[in-house]
Structure formats: structure tokens, C-alpha cells
Scaffold this motif. Structure first.
Motif, PDB file in Angstrom:
ATOM      1  N   SER A  84     -33.856  15.365  39.188  1.00 13.42           N
ATOM      2  CA  SER A  84     -33.098  15.081  40.516  1.00 13.42           C
ATOM      3  C   SER A  84     -33.390  16.547  41.386  1.00 13.42           C
ATOM      4  CB  SER A  84     -31.509  16.363  39.799  1.00 13.42           C
ATOM      5  OG  SER A  84     -31.425  16.425  40.860  1.00 13.42           O
ATOM      6  N   ARG A  85     -33.334  16.534  43.082  1.00 13.29           N
ATOM      7  CA  ARG A  85     -33.565  17.464  43.874  1.00 13.29           C
ATOM      8  C   ARG A  85     -32.231  18.338  43.295  1.00 13.29           C
ATOM      9  NH1 ARG A  85     -29.884  18.773  47.319  1.00 13.29           N
ATOM     10  NH2 ARG A  85     -29.181  16.971  47.836  1.00 13.29           N
ATOM     11  N   VAL A  86     -31.339  18.414  42.614  1.00  7.90           N
ATOM     12  CA  VAL A  86     -31.016  19.618  41.916  1.00  7.90           C
ATOM     13  C   VAL A  86     -30.843  20.068  40.968  1.00  7.90           C
ATOM     14  CG1 VAL A  86     -28.796  19.086  44.086  1.00  7.90           C
ATOM     15  CG2 VAL A  86     -28.491  18.343  41.825  1.00  7.90           C
ATOM     16  N   VAL A  87     -31.683  20.067  40.494  1.00  8.91           N
ATOM     17  CA  VAL A  87     -31.348  20.663  38.728  1.00  8.91           C
ATOM     18  C   VAL A  87     -32.170  22.058  38.581  1.00  8.91           C
ATOM     19  CG1 VAL A  87     -33.994  19.135  38.782  1.00  8.91           C
ATOM     20  CG2 VAL A  87     -32.464  19.281  36.392  1.00  8.91           C
ATOM     21  N   GLU A  88     -31.918  22.618  38.010  1.00 11.59           N
ATOM     22  CA  GLU A  88     -32.211  23.587  37.964  1.00 11.59           C
ATOM     23  C   GLU A  88     -32.126  24.145  36.490  1.00 11.59           C
ATOM     24  OE1 GLU A  88     -32.368  26.003  40.073  1.00 11.59           O
ATOM     25  OE2 GLU A  88     -31.552  24.926  41.305  1.00 11.59           O
ATOM     26  N   SER A  89     -32.568  25.542  36.044  1.00 11.84           N
ATOM     27  CA  SER A  89     -33.004  25.895  34.480  1.00 11.84           C
ATOM     28  C   SER A  89     -31.869  25.583  33.482  1.00 11.84           C
ATOM     29  CB  SER A  89     -33.041  27.010  34.844  1.00 11.84           C
ATOM     30  OG  SER A  89     -33.387  27.770  33.759  1.00 11.84           O
ATOM     31  N   THR A  90     -30.552  25.755  34.180  1.00  8.99           N
ATOM     32  CA  THR A  90     -29.630  25.654  33.549  1.00  8.99           C
ATOM     33  C   THR A  90     -29.177  24.558  32.994  1.00  8.99           C
ATOM     34  OG1 THR A  90     -27.639  25.350  35.039  1.00  8.99           O
ATOM     35  CG2 THR A  90     -27.863  27.135  34.018  1.00  8.99           C
ATOM     36  N   HIS A  91     -29.574  23.303  33.134  1.00  7.38           N
ATOM     37  CA  HIS A  91     -29.748  22.316  32.842  1.00  7.38           C
ATOM     38  C   HIS A  91     -30.648  21.368  31.931  1.00  7.38           C
ATOM     39  CE1 HIS A  91     -27.731  21.657  37.260  1.00  7.38           C
ATOM     40  NE2 HIS A  91     -27.055  21.137  36.285  1.00  7.38           N
ATOM     41  N   VAL A  92     -32.005  22.491  31.889  1.00  6.37           N
ATOM     42  CA  VAL A  92     -32.987  21.785  31.406  1.00  6.37           C
ATOM     43  C   VAL A  92     -32.725  22.382  29.688  1.00  6.37           C
ATOM     44  CG1 VAL A  92     -35.220  22.693  30.605  1.00  6.37           C
ATOM     45  CG2 VAL A  92     -34.388  21.773  33.320  1.00  6.37           C
ATOM     46  N   GLU A  93     -32.222  23.785  30.116  1.00  2.00           N
ATOM     47  CA  GLU A  93     -31.683  24.726  29.062  1.00  2.00           C
ATOM     48  C   GLU A  93     -30.423  23.640  27.621  1.00  2.00           C
ATOM     49  OE1 GLU A  93     -31.214  28.366  26.516  1.00  2.00           O
ATOM     50  OE2 GLU A  93     -32.387  27.523  28.527  1.00  2.00           O
ATOM     51  N   PHE A  94     -29.305  23.026  28.792  1.00  2.00           N
ATOM     52  CA  PHE A  94     -28.351  22.141  28.598  1.00  2.00           C
ATOM     53  C   PHE A  94     -29.080  21.338  27.091  1.00  2.00           C
ATOM     54  CE2 PHE A  94     -25.599  18.767  28.178  1.00  2.00           C
ATOM     55  CZ  PHE A  94     -24.834  18.279  27.193  1.00  2.00           C
ATOM     56  N   ALA A  95     -30.135  20.434  28.032  1.00  2.22           N
ATOM     57  CA  ALA A  95     -30.649  18.924  28.180  1.00  2.22           C
ATOM     58  C   ALA A  95     -31.557  19.525  26.536  1.00  2.22           C
ATOM     59  CB  ALA A  95     -31.683  18.530  28.717  1.00  2.22           C
ATOM     60  N   TRP A  96     -32.182  20.977  26.850  1.00  6.01           N
ATOM     61  CA  TRP A  96     -33.093  20.900  25.245  1.00  6.01           C
ATOM     62  C   TRP A  96     -31.860  21.118  24.211  1.00  6.01           C
ATOM     63  CZ3 TRP A  96     -36.735  19.895  22.353  1.00  6.01           C
ATOM     64  CH2 TRP A  96     -37.128  20.821  20.784  1.00  6.01           C
ATOM     65  N   GLN A  97     -31.154  22.109  24.329  1.00  5.64           N
ATOM     66  CA  GLN A  97     -29.846  22.607  23.582  1.00  5.64           C
ATOM     67  C   GLN A  97     -29.384  21.173  22.581  1.00  5.64           C
ATOM     68  OE1 GLN A  97     -29.518  25.320  22.186  1.00  5.64           O
ATOM     69  NE2 GLN A  97     -30.440  26.532  23.445  1.00  5.64           N
ATOM     70  N   HIS A  98     -29.234  20.469  22.960  1.00  9.55           N
ATOM     71  CA  HIS A  98     -28.725  18.839  22.906  1.00  9.55           C
ATOM     72  C   HIS A  98     -29.324  18.289  22.106  1.00  9.55           C
ATOM     73  CE1 HIS A  98     -25.823  15.046  24.084  1.00  9.55           C
ATOM     74  NE2 HIS A  98     -27.021  14.791  23.950  1.00  9.55           N
ATOM     75  N   ILE A  99     -30.578  17.416  22.500  1.00 14.62           N
ATOM     76  CA  ILE A  99     -32.081  16.874  22.003  1.00 14.62           C
ATOM     77  C   ILE A  99     -31.944  17.911  20.712  1.00 14.62           C
ATOM     78  CG2 ILE A  99     -34.074  16.009  22.294  1.00 14.62           C
ATOM     79  CD1 ILE A  99     -33.587  16.712  25.158  1.00 14.62           C
ATOM     80  N   SER A 100     -32.097  19.231  20.377  1.00 14.67           N
ATOM     81  CA  SER A 100     -32.321  19.740  19.222  1.00 14.67           C
ATOM     82  C   SER A 100     -31.053  19.784  18.605  1.00 14.67           C
ATOM     83  CB  SER A 100     -32.587  21.270  19.908  1.00 14.67           C
ATOM     84  OG  SER A 100     -32.079  22.542  18.858  1.00 14.67           O
ATOM     85  N   GLN A 101     -30.277  20.060  19.035  1.00 15.27           N
ATOM     86  CA  GLN A 101     -28.438  18.876  17.449  1.00 15.27           C
ATOM     87  C   GLN A 101     -28.795  17.958  17.407  1.00 15.27           C
ATOM     88  OE1 GLN A 101     -26.264  21.819  16.610  1.00 15.27           O
ATOM     89  NE2 GLN A 101     -26.456  19.769  15.695  1.00 15.27           N
ATOM     90  N   LEU A 102     -29.104  17.160  18.030  1.00 18.83           N
ATOM     91  CA  LEU A 102     -29.360  15.324  17.826  1.00 18.83           C
ATOM     92  C   LEU A 102     -30.132  14.954  17.217  1.00 18.83           C
ATOM     93  CD1 LEU A 102     -28.774  13.680  21.421  1.00 18.83           C
ATOM     94  CD2 LEU A 102     -26.636  14.084  19.645  1.00 18.83           C
TER      95      LEU A 102
END
Lengths: 488, 488
Positions: A452-470
Motif C-alpha cells: 500500500s501507498r499508505v503502509v507504515e512501520s506500525t502496520h508492519v509491526e502489527f502484521a508481524w505480531q499477528h503472524i507471530s501469535q497465530l
């Protein structure tokens, strides 16, 4: 609907689009619908009498949006990016308003000429060798295709015609069918499926060239298969090199492959559909070294350069090769300036006849972002992919499966393909983020693409936490299963 | 540019487009520029730093408009119409805003499903046989292609694959190259150049079938060439029938041709690019009789059904024929619902991989005009072409060169081709109206096509007065020349 109503509803639509994009992070990235969801929601046939704009407008949220995969959500990490920017949207509105069909110079001179000049601008931005530019009297030049698939097909067809003519001039006893039956095209075993498809369309053989352990085709691998094929009477004529493969964003070794192709009289086409946009940054331009050996080159500003789909940029060194492959001139398409040499008739450069005024999108985007603005966009994405890579590397349960060069991270849980399929399934079923997989050799791998044009560091951080938890949940369940099976 | 700025500039663009279209009759229909006009007007390369929207916006009138051929001017009578309507512009804005790439069902379910249903709506509007519709579990269905050229190519490729498989099953000793070398496609000598081009791309022979004195292909003409070719060992596999040829809007005789194709196992594709839109009017539907014999059918709502380019509607009886010609399934394009049978992956139906959400345009236009509104549009155009025909017929200096069935009038001055070339030259140099010519057999003919959505009786009247006056001037000069030559 007349112009006055359009002024009103057009402005309503502008606000709707602005709202949609401004708040896209609030929408679930992947829809909940099941196949066939839409048909029961709308009538069986078109209405006899007109409906109002308001009726139609209301149905956007009711019928369309529930079934949309939101490609511009900052939680979308699937495939490769689809470009989107406000300047491109504005240009596309203008393109629709003018509504010319620019198949020849005379059909709308501005449409043709702006395209030629914009392709020169873009070529200069990635420092393409001068031979690829149209300039004032160059033999090369650029054209906007609809997709990289079409660019590959067009270059393969031009190569086919050129080779058939050459072989026939040397061996007049051979028929076209004889030669066709012996032509072979080549591409990496990592190349996009559209390359194989282009060969299928053109009715010629295609062979995979094995990539090395970094998923790159080396000169030696190409040379080996060429020697074998020539020895068995085949005629190698086309090689499609990939810069930034779809599975892992690997790069074929142009500097080794180019000289071989040139020596063997094989057309080298370079497909840099995704990666090409990065070459506007001087620090990534070295990835394009060797383009000087190519006959044609293509990348998609509609992927990563903020120009909305469709805008696939293609250049050739000799425009006569493309034109010569097809040129047909019915009278209703001839025009006064036809033979002047200053005129480009882009319909000879592409599969369809008609074409929209797509260069307006390039013009708006390049001017309203400037080269620096676009470089920032590319650099941000690459920074974010390395952020994700670092997070993966810090977790011992995971492995990185291919070098992270641009905006794509290939990763997986250490363990079986089954385990990783389960992980991807749980990610995509949770619908908080969206990913797609790939195979790298025998491994089932997850692709994390910064999109995304508007993806930021926080979204990447969120994605990783989510993947990691799953992953934690999955591994726990997996272990319990394993334990139970062991006890039985 | 952020969303707030887009709200502002987007509305400015809406007004600009409304102004442009509202006052398009005040602009000279064909531009004054010479080839190469644009390059000196803009910089040599893209700016490093961003420019403002205002800077770019100002350049539209300064740099672009002087080079635009105004396809939507009511004085534009060239080629065939390019559709344009406000509902379609609104839908295209939305398509850009959503910006999904709908190559598979999962990539955006709404994009795929709306397309399937809209193609059913459109098919029902022209009363296509049920076999062509997708319905809930039909074997056929529709797809939006970019252009008629692509529809022809795709159908020819599907036919090629089908025939090769069939021949190989009967004669396993033949190689694919052997069979390819013997395949022959056919089309009218009046067919569009894209048919020949499709055969060139596919690497198969194509032969013209002679049309009769009304420029229609008859069954007997096709049968003759088929018999000759089969006797000499060739394999006929594809016939492209045209409904509404580009030069004169003539119609091939489907009811004679269809049974021959079916009997001989030849794929019949129907190209009704322009004429197809007229079939929504019951009084013109008879022109489509015989479609029941066809394997595939195509027409362009982006020509004459008020849906802006690009939107070319194609239907097939057996979707498996299209899909079977190409299906390639890399992992990153597979998805959960993949094998469900309810899901359409349109990327298998077309040349490119990527695709925009074009069905939104159909949805907006069909709903906001209603069937009746679209019928009125078609009927107005046909009324105007007959008005022009009557004016021509009242002037003894002129002749009508082909039956006027829909919105095209082919006419010329009685006399030499040179004379008519001079007449066309004087028309297009005056730039009050714009026309293109064609050849009908040995005759150089002027094509007067009713194009603009806003063209009215007064514009046709004006065009005729203008042509008539230019003819008077030309004939006077011609006579003087002749007289002088005679005296010398």
C-alpha cells in the motif's frame, strides 16, 4: 444524465473515493463473501427505464464493497503492489473525459506525442541506454502497454518474425511451418507464467532454464541448454530475463546472459514488471546493469510507481522490429502524415487497435510527485520490508527463504510444508492481513509484499505480531495433535 | 497530494470535464498541429521536485488540447463512434478509486461476479441464445475484453488448440508443427485488419473469402474455398464472420455460413464490434439471426453503447474451450475457492493477467440509461444516417456506395477516385468536420459515420451543406483545369 447532473454526482464520487481511501484501514482487507454472493443481490436483467444516480450510488456500499478485496489497505501484503495515487486518479478522469482513441498519430496527436515524450522521461529516470529512447530521431522508443504479459508477447512475436525472416534468407528451402516447429524460447524456472503463455500463444516451444540457489539464471545454465538444443537441430530465438521474479524477487544475471544472447542472435527481453520502479533510485540502478545487451525492456509503473493500472512501460532498441512484425495498413487507418517519419502509430506496437490516453497518468504522477517524491515512496517500501525481515530473523521459529532486495520478504516456519500451509490458512482466515504463498523449489513459502501507498512501520509491526501469535497458537495445537497421535 | 487536496482538485477536474463536453462543439474538431509539436513545449525530463496541481492543470489547455482530435464533437464523423457518457465516467472514477486487479475470483470477488452478471444482462438485452449466458451453472458466459482485436485473437487461439488436440487424437503421428502448418483461418475480404493480425500472431494461415456485390460473405463463397483447401490437404479451423464491416457496415450471411461451419467442425466467431449495440433494438435483432451457430460472439459497448473505452463484450458457448487453451496455475495465483466450480478466474479468458473493474461501467450505464434510453440513442443515430443518405441521394452529383443499415453512410462524387480524394482532402483541411475514407473494391469512398452522443439533425444538415459547397468549389476548379488542359 447531463453535464449539470454530472457536476453534482461527479463531486459526490470524488468525495466517496477520498473517503474510501482515507479510511481504508478501517475496512476488513479481505471480504467475507462466498462464491455467487452477488447474483441474488441484483435483478436478473437490466432495467427498462432509467434509475437515478442516487439509486446506483447507494448500491456501491450495499452490493460492491462487501465483495471487494482492498488492494490499497495498509494490511494488504499479497501479490505485488497495485499502484494508486491521487494524481493518477485525476489523470484518468481527464483521460476518460477526452475519450479519444489514439491508435494512430492522426487519431489524436497529443495522445501519441505525450506518450513518446513521457516514455523518454521515464527511460531517463532509470538511466536506460540512449538507444532505447525515441529522442528526436532515435530508432528505439517506448510505448505504454496494458500489462507485462502483453509486453512479453509482443517482444516474443517480434523476435519470432525476425528469426523466421533470417532463417528463410539463409535456407530458402525451409517453410515457415518448418522453422516455427524448431523455434525455442527460454526463461527462468522462476519466470512468470505469462512468459510460458506468450510462447503458447505464438505457437513456439518454450523451455525453462534452471536457476541457481539464489533463484537467478546464470550464463552457464543458459549456455548449456542452448548448446544441447542447437545440437539437436532446434533454433533458439528468444530469452526472457527476469529482474525481480514473482515468487522471490530474484534477479537473473544480465551481465552473463546478455553477451550470450547477443552472440547467438537471440532476442533478449527483460521483464522487470515489479522491480523496475526501484531503478529510479541510484542505489538500486546497478540491478539493471546489462540492459545494454537487451532488445526490449519492460516494467510496470502500475505496480510500484504510483500510476494506477494500466500502465506497463516497454522500450525497444529498434522500433522497426516491432512494427515489422505486424504492419497492416487498411485505408481507413491511413492518414496524411503517414509516411513522414516523425509520426508514431502506436497501434503497430501492441496487440489491440484501440488505446486510451494513458500517458496523462505518467505526466501527472511524474510532475506532482517529482523524481524525489517517487524515490521516497520506493525507499519507504524497501525500508519496511527490511523491518519485517529483521522481525522474522529475531524469531528462531522462522526462516527467511530468499535474499530481501526490494519490497518482498519470503519467509516460513522452520518445518513442514503442511505446517506452513496451516499458518497461511489461519492468517488469511483471520482476515486482519492478506498474504499469498509461493513455492521455492520444494518449499511452501509465505510471501510478505509491501504494497500500500499508505503502509507504515506500525502496520508492519502489527502484521508481524499477528503472524507471530497465530504461529504460537498453531504450533501449540500442532504439538498437542502430535502428542495425541503419539499416545494412540 | 493527500485526500483533502484530491477533494478539491477532483472537483475542479469534474467541472473541467463537464465544461469540455458541454462546449465541445465550439472547438475545432481536428487539431492544427504538425508532427512533433509537443516535445518543444515541455521539459526534456521529469522534474526532481513536485509541481503543484495548478501547474499541471494549466498545461491541459496549453499543451494537450491543441493536439487533441475531438472524438466527441458533434462534427466528428470519422471511423466509428467511441462511446462516452457521464454514467460511464462516474463508474470509471470508482473503478480507479477501488483500484483492484481482478485476475482471479479471490483477487476481488465483486469484480469477477459483477462482470459475469453484467454480461448476462447484456446478453439478454440482445437476446443471445441461452447457451452463451453464464446463468447459475451454464457452460458458456461472457467476459469483458479490452478490444475486439483481443476477442478475435482469443477465440482464434481457442479454436487452434481445440483443433490441434482433435487432429492429434485422430492422427497421433502428426506433430503440432505439422498441424500448425496446415491450419487455415478465414474471414471476409471486408473483415477488419485485426483478424489477419490475429492469425499472424497465432502463426497460422489466413485466407480472404470473397464478399458479394453487397460486401457480404455468402455460404457458397465459403464452401468453395473450404473445398479447395481441404482437397489440397489443408485444415480449415476458424471462420470470423463480420456483422457490420468497417468499410461499409455490411453483414455476412450467418444463416448460410453457420451450418457450414458447424458441419465442417470450424469454429465460428462473430465480430460485430460496431453493429452489435444495435441488436438491443428489436427491429435490428434479425441482423444477429444465425448467432446460434457461432462458438463465440463479440461486440463493443465502448463503440456505440455509451460505455467509455475500454469495454469489449465477448461471449462463448463453452467456457472450457477458452480456459483449456491456456490454463496455467502458479501457486501465487491459486486460492481457496479455486476448484469450486462456482468461481470464474477471468485471467484464463484473456491475454493479459491484470484487469480493471470494468463491469462497473456497464452497471452504471445500463441502470442510468435503462434499455429504453440506450435504444433511443441507437435509433437517433440511425435516423441521422438516413437523413444524411437522403441528402446525398437528392444531389445528382453524388452516389451512395453501400446500403445504409445502421449509422454509417458510404458515399462519393460520381467520378474518379482522384476527384474523391481531392474532396476528402478539402473536407479535412477545412477542419469543420472530420471524415475518413475507405476502399470498396476499386472505388475510393468517403465514410460518414454518426458518432457523437450529442450529434443532432442540425449538425448533419450543416455537414452536408459544407460537403456540398466544397464539392461545388472542387468541381468548378476541376472543370477549369480540364478546360485549360483542353485548350493547351
Amino acid at each position: 444524465m447531463d453535464a449539470a447532473e454530472f457536476r453534482k454526482s461527479g463531486k459526490q464520487m470524488v468525495d466517496y473515493i477520498a473517503d474510501y481511501l482515507e479510511k481504508i484501514d478501517k475496512r476488513q482487507v479481505f471480504p467475507d463473501v462466498e462464491p455467487g454472493y452477488l447474483r441474488p443481490l441484483i435483478p436478473d436483467c437490466a432495467p427498462q427505464d432509467p434509475e437515478s444516480f442516487d439509486d446506483v450510488f447507494k448500491d456501491i456500499e450495499k452490493i460492491i464493497m462487501p465483495g471487494v478485496t482492498h488492494w490499497h489497505s495498509p494490511y494488504f501484503f499479497a501479490y505485488f503492489p497495485a499502484a494508486s495515487s491521487f494524481p493518477a486518479l485525476l489523470a484518468d478522469m481527464l483521460c476518460g473525459g477526452i475519450g479519444c482513441v489514439g491508435f494512430s498519430w492522426a487519431a489524436s496527436p497529443a495522445c501519441t506525442e505525450l506518450e513518446t515524450v513521457m516514455m523518454d522521461w521515464l527511460g531517463k529516470m532509470i538511466n536506460l541506454p540512449e538507444e532505447f529512447l525515441a529522442g528526436k530521431d532515435g530508432q528505439g522508443g517506448g510505448v505504454i502497454q496494458g500489462s507485462a504479459s502483453e509486453a512479453t508477447l509482443i517482444s516474443l512475436l517480434a523476435a519470432r518474425t525476425k528469426t523466421i525472416r533470417l532463417v528463410q534468407s539463409e535456407k530458402p528451402e525451409l517453410t515457415e511451418a518448418d522453422i516455427m516447429g524448431r523455434l525455442v524460447a527460454y526463461a527462468s524456472d522462476q519466470a512468470h507464467s505469462s512468459v510460458e503463455r506468450a510462447a503458447l500463444i505464438a505457437g513456439v516451444k518454450i523451455k525453462n532454464v534452471s536457476s541457481d540457489d539464489k533463484f537467478s539464471v546464470r550464463g552457464s545454465a543458459l549456455k548449456k541448454v542452448l548448446d544441447e538444443d542447437k545440437a539437436s537441430g532446434l533454433i533458439p530465438f528468444f530469452f526472457c530475463a527476469t529482474l525481480g521474479t514473482t515468487p522471490s524477487c530474484s534477479f537473473d544475471k544480465l551481465l552473463e546472459l546478455g553477451p550470450i544472447c547477443n552472440k547467438e542472435n537471440i532476442w533478449m527481453h527483460i521483464d522487470a514488471a515489479y522491480a523496475g520502479s526501484a531503478f529510479i533510485c541510484p542505489e538500486f540502478r546497478h540491478l539493471l546493469n546489462g540492459v545494454e545487451f537487451a532488445d526490449s525492456f519492460n516494467f510496470n509503473p502500475h505496480k510500484w510507481l504510483l500510476v494506477n493500472f494500466d500502465c506497463s512501460a516497454m522500450w525497444v532498441k529498434k522500433r522497426s522490429d516491432l512494427i515489422g512484425a505486424f504492419k497492416l495498413e487498411p485505408l481507413y487507418l491511413q492518414h496524411h502524415h503517414h509516411e513522414s517519419g516523425l509520426v508514431t502509430d502506436y497501434r503497430h506496437w501492441q496487440i489491440p487497435l484501440g488505446r486510451r490516453f494513458r500517458s496523462l497518468k505518467l505526466w501527472f504522477v511524474l510532475r506532482m510527485y517529482g523524481v524525489r517524491g517517487l524515490q521516497e515512496h520506493i525507499r519507504k517500501h524497501i525500508r519496511l520490508s527490511h523491518q519485517f525481515e529483521d522481525l522474522v530473523l529475531q524469531d528462531e521459529r522462522f526462516e527467511i527463504c530468499a535474499e530481501v532486495v526490494l519490497g518482498l520478504v519470503c519467509f516460513r516456519l522452520k518445518g513442514s510444508n503442511e505446517l506452513n500451509k496451516e499458518l497461511l490458512k489461519s492468517i488469511n482466515e483471520a482476515k486482519k492481513i492478506h498474504l499469498v504463498p509461493c513455492h521455492l523449489r520444494e518449499k511452501f513459502v509465505l510471501r510478505f509484499a509491501i504494497c500500500s501507498r499508505v503502509v507504515e512501520s506500525t502496520h508492519v509491526e502489527f502484521a508481524w505480531q499477528h503472524i507471530s501469535q497465530l504461529a504460537t497458537d498453531l504450533l501449540k495445537a500442532w504439538e498437542q495433535n502430535h502428542h495425541q497421535q503419539h499416545q494412540q
